[in-house]
Design a protein around this motif. Structure first.
Motif, mmCIF file in Angstrom:
data_model
loop_
_atom_site.group_PDB
_atom_site.id
_atom_site.type_symbol
_atom_site.label_atom_id
_atom_site.label_comp_id
_atom_site.label_asym_id
_atom_site.label_seq_id
_atom_site.Cartn_x
_atom_site.Cartn_y
_atom_site.Cartn_z
ATOM 1 N N ASN A 198 0.853 -1.206 -0.136
ATOM 2 C CA ASN A 198 -0.031 0.037 -0.194
ATOM 3 C C ASN A 198 0.684 1.246 -0.002
ATOM 4 O OD1 ASN A 198 0.894 0.123 2.747
ATOM 5 N ND2 ASN A 198 -1.172 -0.129 3.696
ATOM 6 N N THR A 199 1.942 1.000 -0.387
ATOM 7 C CA THR A 199 3.042 2.337 -0.341
ATOM 8 C C THR A 199 3.582 2.832 -1.932
ATOM 9 O OG1 THR A 199 3.799 1.604 1.537
ATOM 10 C CG2 THR A 199 5.232 3.044 0.646
ATOM 11 N N ASP A 200 3.577 4.108 -2.046
ATOM 12 C CA ASP A 200 4.175 4.467 -3.339
ATOM 13 C C ASP A 200 5.611 5.273 -2.594
ATOM 14 O OD1 ASP A 200 5.111 6.226 -5.377
ATOM 15 O OD2 ASP A 200 3.116 6.541 -6.009
ATOM 16 N N MET A 201 6.534 4.469 -2.816
ATOM 17 C CA MET A 201 7.714 4.953 -2.248
ATOM 18 C C MET A 201 8.316 6.401 -2.863
ATOM 19 S SD MET A 201 10.316 1.754 -1.310
ATOM 20 C CE MET A 201 11.379 2.929 -0.747
ATOM 21 N N LYS A 202 8.098 6.489 -4.171
ATOM 22 C CA LYS A 202 8.691 7.493 -4.958
ATOM 23 C C LYS A 202 7.784 8.698 -4.514
ATOM 24 C CE LYS A 202 9.630 9.135 -9.641
ATOM 25 N NZ LYS A 202 8.896 10.577 -9.688
ATOM 26 N N ARG A 203 6.435 8.643 -4.509
ATOM 27 C CA ARG A 203 5.701 9.852 -3.905
ATOM 28 C C ARG A 203 5.939 9.958 -2.382
ATOM 29 N NH1 ARG A 203 0.460 11.836 -5.158
ATOM 30 N NH2 ARG A 203 0.297 10.044 -6.967
ATOM 31 N N GLU A 204 6.259 9.206 -1.594
ATOM 32 C CA GLU A 204 6.401 9.494 -0.239
ATOM 33 C C GLU A 204 7.586 10.282 -0.245
ATOM 34 O OE1 GLU A 204 5.481 6.358 2.569
ATOM 35 O OE2 GLU A 204 3.325 6.406 1.970
ATOM 36 N N ARG A 205 8.916 9.616 -0.757
ATOM 37 C CA ARG A 205 10.085 10.413 -0.628
ATOM 38 C C ARG A 205 9.890 11.832 -1.002
ATOM 39 N NH1 ARG A 205 14.091 9.726 -3.088
ATOM 40 N NH2 ARG A 205 15.817 9.855 -1.282
ATOM 41 N N GLU A 206 9.184 12.146 -2.163
ATOM 42 C CA GLU A 206 8.902 13.538 -2.744
ATOM 43 C C GLU A 206 8.366 14.381 -1.868
ATOM 44 O OE1 GLU A 206 7.153 12.608 -6.395
ATOM 45 O OE2 GLU A 206 9.204 12.366 -7.656
ATOM 46 N N GLN A 207 7.151 13.522 -1.072
ATOM 47 C CA GLN A 207 6.432 14.338 -0.092
ATOM 48 C C GLN A 207 7.519 14.768 0.928
ATOM 49 O OE1 GLN A 207 2.278 11.979 -0.519
ATOM 50 N NE2 GLN A 207 2.979 12.421 1.572
ATOM 51 N N ALA A 208 8.318 13.901 1.457
ATOM 52 C CA ALA A 208 9.038 14.251 2.647
ATOM 53 C C ALA A 208 10.298 15.322 2.311
ATOM 54 C CB ALA A 208 10.013 12.957 3.087
ATOM 55 N N GLY A 209 10.676 15.394 1.097
ATOM 56 C CA GLY A 209 11.630 16.207 0.472
ATOM 57 C C GLY A 209 11.055 17.643 0.390
ATOM 58 N N ARG A 210 9.676 17.627 -0.055
ATOM 59 C CA ARG A 210 9.203 19.150 -0.110
ATOM 60 C C ARG A 210 8.934 19.515 1.202
ATOM 61 N NH1 ARG A 210 8.877 23.709 -1.450
ATOM 62 N NH2 ARG A 210 6.918 24.702 -1.416
ATOM 63 N N PHE A 211 8.572 18.575 2.145
ATOM 64 C CA PHE A 211 8.364 19.107 3.503
ATOM 65 C C PHE A 211 9.508 19.603 4.413
ATOM 66 C CE2 PHE A 211 7.430 18.799 8.146
ATOM 67 C CZ PHE A 211 5.899 18.624 8.420
ATOM 68 N N LEU A 212 10.538 19.086 4.133
ATOM 69 C CA LEU A 212 11.798 19.444 4.712
ATOM 70 C C LEU A 212 12.315 20.886 4.151
ATOM 71 C CD1 LEU A 212 14.289 19.228 6.515
ATOM 72 C CD2 LEU A 212 15.316 17.523 4.837
ATOM 73 N N SER A 213 12.016 21.074 2.639
ATOM 74 C CA SER A 213 12.473 22.113 2.079
ATOM 75 C C SER A 213 11.858 23.307 2.400
ATOM 76 C CB SER A 213 12.175 21.897 0.711
ATOM 77 O OG SER A 213 12.967 21.035 0.110
ATOM 78 N N MET A 214 10.502 23.143 2.835
ATOM 79 C CA MET A 214 9.654 24.072 3.370
ATOM 80 C C MET A 214 9.879 24.624 4.811
ATOM 81 S SD MET A 214 5.616 23.347 2.237
ATOM 82 C CE MET A 214 5.413 21.872 3.052
ATOM 83 N N VAL A 215 10.328 23.502 5.678
ATOM 84 C CA VAL A 215 10.844 23.935 7.056
ATOM 85 C C VAL A 215 12.033 24.745 6.960
ATOM 86 C CG1 VAL A 215 11.801 23.051 9.202
ATOM 87 C CG2 VAL A 215 9.937 21.740 8.109
ATOM 88 N N VAL A 216 13.051 24.393 5.907
ATOM 89 C CA VAL A 216 14.320 25.168 5.819
ATOM 90 C C VAL A 216 13.961 26.402 5.354
ATOM 91 C CG1 VAL A 216 16.353 25.259 4.377
ATOM 92 C CG2 VAL A 216 15.763 22.875 5.303
ATOM 93 N N ASP A 217 12.916 26.586 4.492
ATOM 94 C CA ASP A 217 12.694 28.072 3.846
ATOM 95 C C ASP A 217 12.100 28.880 4.757
ATOM 96 O OD1 ASP A 217 13.523 27.596 1.309
ATOM 97 O OD2 ASP A 217 11.538 26.909 0.512
ATOM 98 N N TYR A 218 11.243 28.247 5.809
ATOM 99 C CA TYR A 218 10.562 28.979 6.568
ATOM 100 C C TYR A 218 11.396 29.466 7.782
ATOM 101 C CZ TYR A 218 7.138 30.698 10.263
ATOM 102 O OH TYR A 218 6.427 31.070 11.220
ATOM 103 N N ALA A 219 12.292 28.666 8.190
ATOM 104 C CA ALA A 219 13.263 28.795 9.120
ATOM 105 C C ALA A 219 13.878 30.209 8.797
ATOM 106 C CB ALA A 219 14.432 27.647 9.384
ATOM 107 N N LYS A 220 14.729 30.219 7.384
ATOM 108 C CA LYS A 220 15.337 31.375 6.888
ATOM 109 C C LYS A 220 14.358 32.648 6.846
ATOM 110 C CE LYS A 220 18.301 28.924 3.771
ATOM 111 N NZ LYS A 220 18.740 28.564 2.521
ATOM 112 N N LYS A 221 12.961 32.447 6.544
ATOM 113 C CA LYS A 221 12.168 33.657 6.373
ATOM 114 C C LYS A 221 11.984 34.222 7.943
ATOM 115 C CE LYS A 221 7.307 34.542 5.666
ATOM 116 N NZ LYS A 221 5.741 33.952 5.128
ATOM 117 N N ILE A 222 11.779 33.578 8.982
ATOM 118 C CA ILE A 222 11.709 34.203 10.058
ATOM 119 C C ILE A 222 13.035 34.475 11.040
ATOM 120 C CG2 ILE A 222 9.606 33.090 10.481
ATOM 121 C CD1 ILE A 222 11.005 31.093 12.535
ATOM 122 N N GLY A 223 14.062 34.120 10.243
ATOM 123 C CA GLY A 223 15.397 34.582 10.914
ATOM 124 C C GLY A 223 15.905 33.497 11.903
#
Length: 436
Positions: A198-223
Motif C-alpha cells: 500500500n506504499t508508493d515510495m517515490k511519492r512519499e520520498r518526494e513528499q518528505a523532500g518537499r516538507f523538509l524544504s518548506m521547513v528550511v525556507d520558513y526557518a530562513k524567512k523568520i530569521g
C-alpha cells in the motif's frame, strides 16, 4: 524555589574520583580544561523532557509504572511539570534541555488550541530559563504518537495530515526561535512503511523532500539562525524508514538539494539498530560534512528494540567522542540524554542518579578521546597506513591526471607485485584500551 519532588537533595557537584557519593560527579568537572576548552563547553549536556518528565514507564509489553504528581491533561499540571524539570536542570547543572511540543502541553481539542497552549507554556519556560540560566538545545514536534500519524506525517497518503503536520512544525519552529533554541530537529518516527503493498515510495520520498524544504525556507524567512537537524531512525516502529541511517539521510538530502542546509542528530541506539556502531555513524557524518548533534543512550544488546538506557560503557563513549573531536567538536549541537529510567526505577533519586552516571561516563570518554588525539595514539598509525598516497604518482591518479591505460602500463612495466601489509587491528585495540 523547590517543588518538594526531590526532597532535600542538594545540587550535584564535582567531588573527584575517590567520592562514593552516588549524587556527585566523580569525573565531570565542568570547569576542567581539555584541549583548550572547558568540559561543559565540549559536552554541552541536555536533558530530554520526554523521557524524564513525560514518559509513564511503559514498554511494548506493559503499561504505566510511574506515578508522577504532574501527570494529567491540564495546563496547571504542565506548569508543575516545568517547575520540576527546571529544578532538576538546576540540581544537575546541565546547561541545556530539549522537548517535543506534546511533552510540554496537553493536546487541545483543535490544532489552534494546541498551539495556544504551546505558546503559553513557552512563555512560562522563558521565565524559568531566565531564572535558572538553562538554555534550549533544540525543539521538535511529535509527529508520531497521535493516531492521525499512524501512516506517517510528511509521508502520509492524506494531504490533510501532511498539512496538519506542516502547521504543527511551523508552530514548533516559532517557539524554538522565541526561546533561543540552537537547533531544530525533525524526527521521522513514522516516516516509512509497513508494507509495500500500500506504499508508493517515490511519492512519499518526494513528499518528505518537499516538507523538509518548506521547513528550511520558513526557518530562513523568520530569521532562525540555528541548525536544522534530521535524526536517522531505522525500522522502529515501521518495517522501513526513509531516514534509516546517516548514509540514507545524506542520499535523501542530495536528492532534494538540501545537503548544505540540514545536518544530522545521531542517536547511539539508532546507530546500533541500523547495524552500525555509533562511531561509524559519527565518522560518516563528519566525512559527508553533515554532523550536527547527538542523542546519547545505549541499547540492551540482548534486546532487538530501542531500549534507550543511560550510557555506562566508557570505551564506547571514548570512541564516539574521538570522532566528534576529530571533526572539530560540537558547533550548535550537544549531548542530549535521550535516555529513560527502567520501569522499576521509581524514585526521584533514580532520575538524578541516572543522569549523574551518564554525565560522568561521557566526561570520562571525552577526556580519554582528547588524550588519544593529543598524543596522536591513533593518528600517527593511520597516517603511516595511508602514507603511500602522499607519493606524487599516487596523487596524480586521484587528481585525474592519469588514465586507466596509463595506470595499467605503469603497473605492467614495473613488473613487481604489491605486498600486503598488516592492518594491526588488535594492536590498535590495545592502544585504545590503555586510555579507557
Amino acid at each position: 524555589m523547590s517543588t518538594g519532588f526531590f526532597g532535600d537533595i542538594k545540587s550535584v557537584t564535582f567531588e573527584g574520583s575517590e567520592s562514593t557519593n552516588p549524587l556527585a560527579y566523580r569525573f565531570y568537572d565542568p570547569d576542567e580544561v581539555v584541549m583548550g576548552k572547558r568540559l561543559e563547553d565540549h559536552l554541552r549536556f541536555a536533558v530530554a523532557y520526554w523521557h524524564s518528565f513525560a514518559w509513564p514507564g511503559g514498554d511494548p509489553f506493559g503499561g504505566q509504572t510511574f506515578d508522577r504528581p504532574w501527570f494529567g491533561d491540564t495546563m496547571e499540571l504542565a506548569r508543575l511539570k516545568a517547575d520540576v524539570a527546571f529544578e532538576m536542570f538546576s540540581l544537575l547543572g546541565t546547561p541545556y534541555f530539549c522537548f517535543h511540543d506534546a511533552d510540554v502541553r496537553p493536546e487541545g481539542e483543535t490544532l489552534k488550541e494546541s498551539i495556544a497552549r504551546l505558546d503559553e507554556i513557552a512563555d512560562y519556560f522563558g521565565g524559568k530559563m531566565e531564572t535558572t540560566g538553562t538554555k534550549l538545545l533544540w525543539g521538535t514536534a511529535n509527529l508520531f504518537s497521535h493516531r492521525r500519524y499512524m501512516a506517517g506525517a510528511a509521508t502520509n497518503p492524506d494531504p490533510d495530515v501532511f498539512a496538519y503536520a506542516a502547521a504543527t512544525v511551523k508552530s514548533c519552529v516559532d517557539v524554538t526561535k522565541r526561546l533561543g533554541g540552537e537547533n531544530y530537529v525533525l524526527w521521522g518516527g513514522r516516516e516509512g512503511y509497513e508494507t509495500l503493498l500500500n506504499t508508493d515510495m517515490k511519492r512519499e520520498r518526494e513528499q518528505a523532500g518537499r516538507f523538509l524544504s518548506m521547513v528550511v525556507d520558513y526557518a530562513k524567512k523568520i530569521g532562525f539562525d540555528g541548525t536544522i537537524l534530521i535524526e536517522p531512525k531505522p525500522q522502529e516502529p515501521t518495517k522501513h524508514q526513509y531516514d534509516y541511517d546517516v548514509a540514507t539521510v545524506y542520499g535523501f538530502l542530495k536528492d532534494f538539494g538540501l545537503e548544505g542546509e540540514v545536518k544530522v542528530n545521531i542517536e547511539q541506539g539508532h546507530a546500533i539498530l541500523a547495524g552500525h556502531s555509533f562511531e561509524h555513524e559519527l565518522a560518516l557524518a563528519n566525512a559527508l560534512g553533515i554532523f550536527g548533534s547527538i542523542d546519547m543512550n545505549r541499547n540492551d544488546y540482548q534486546s532487538g528494540w530501542d531500549t534507550d538506557q543511560f550510557p555506562n560503557n566508557v570505551p564506547e563513549m571514548a570512541l564516539a567522542y574521538y570522532q566528534i573531536l576529530l571533526g572539530g567538536g560540537f558547533k550548535t549541537g550537544g549531548t542530549n540524554f535521550d535516555a529513560k529510567l527502567r520501569r522499576q526505577s521509581l524514585d526521584p533519586e533514580d532520575l538524578l542518579a541516572a543522569h549523574v552516571g551518564g554525565i560522568d561516563c561521557c566526561a570520562r570518554g571525552l577526556k580519554a578521546a582528547a588524550k588519544m588525539i593529543e598524543e596522536k595514539a591513533l593518528i600517527e598509525p593511520l597516517e603511516k597506513r595511508y602514507a603511500g598516497w602522499e607519493d606524487s604518482e599516487a596523487k596524480a591518479m586521484l587528481a585525474g591526471e592519469r588514465t586507466l591505460d596509463q595506470i595499467s602500463e605503469r603497473v605492467l612495466s614495473k613488473g613487481t607485485e604489491p605486498q600486503p601489509r598488516s592492518g594491526r587491528q588488535e594492536w590498535l585495540e590495545n592502544v585504545v584500551n590503555r586510555y579507557v
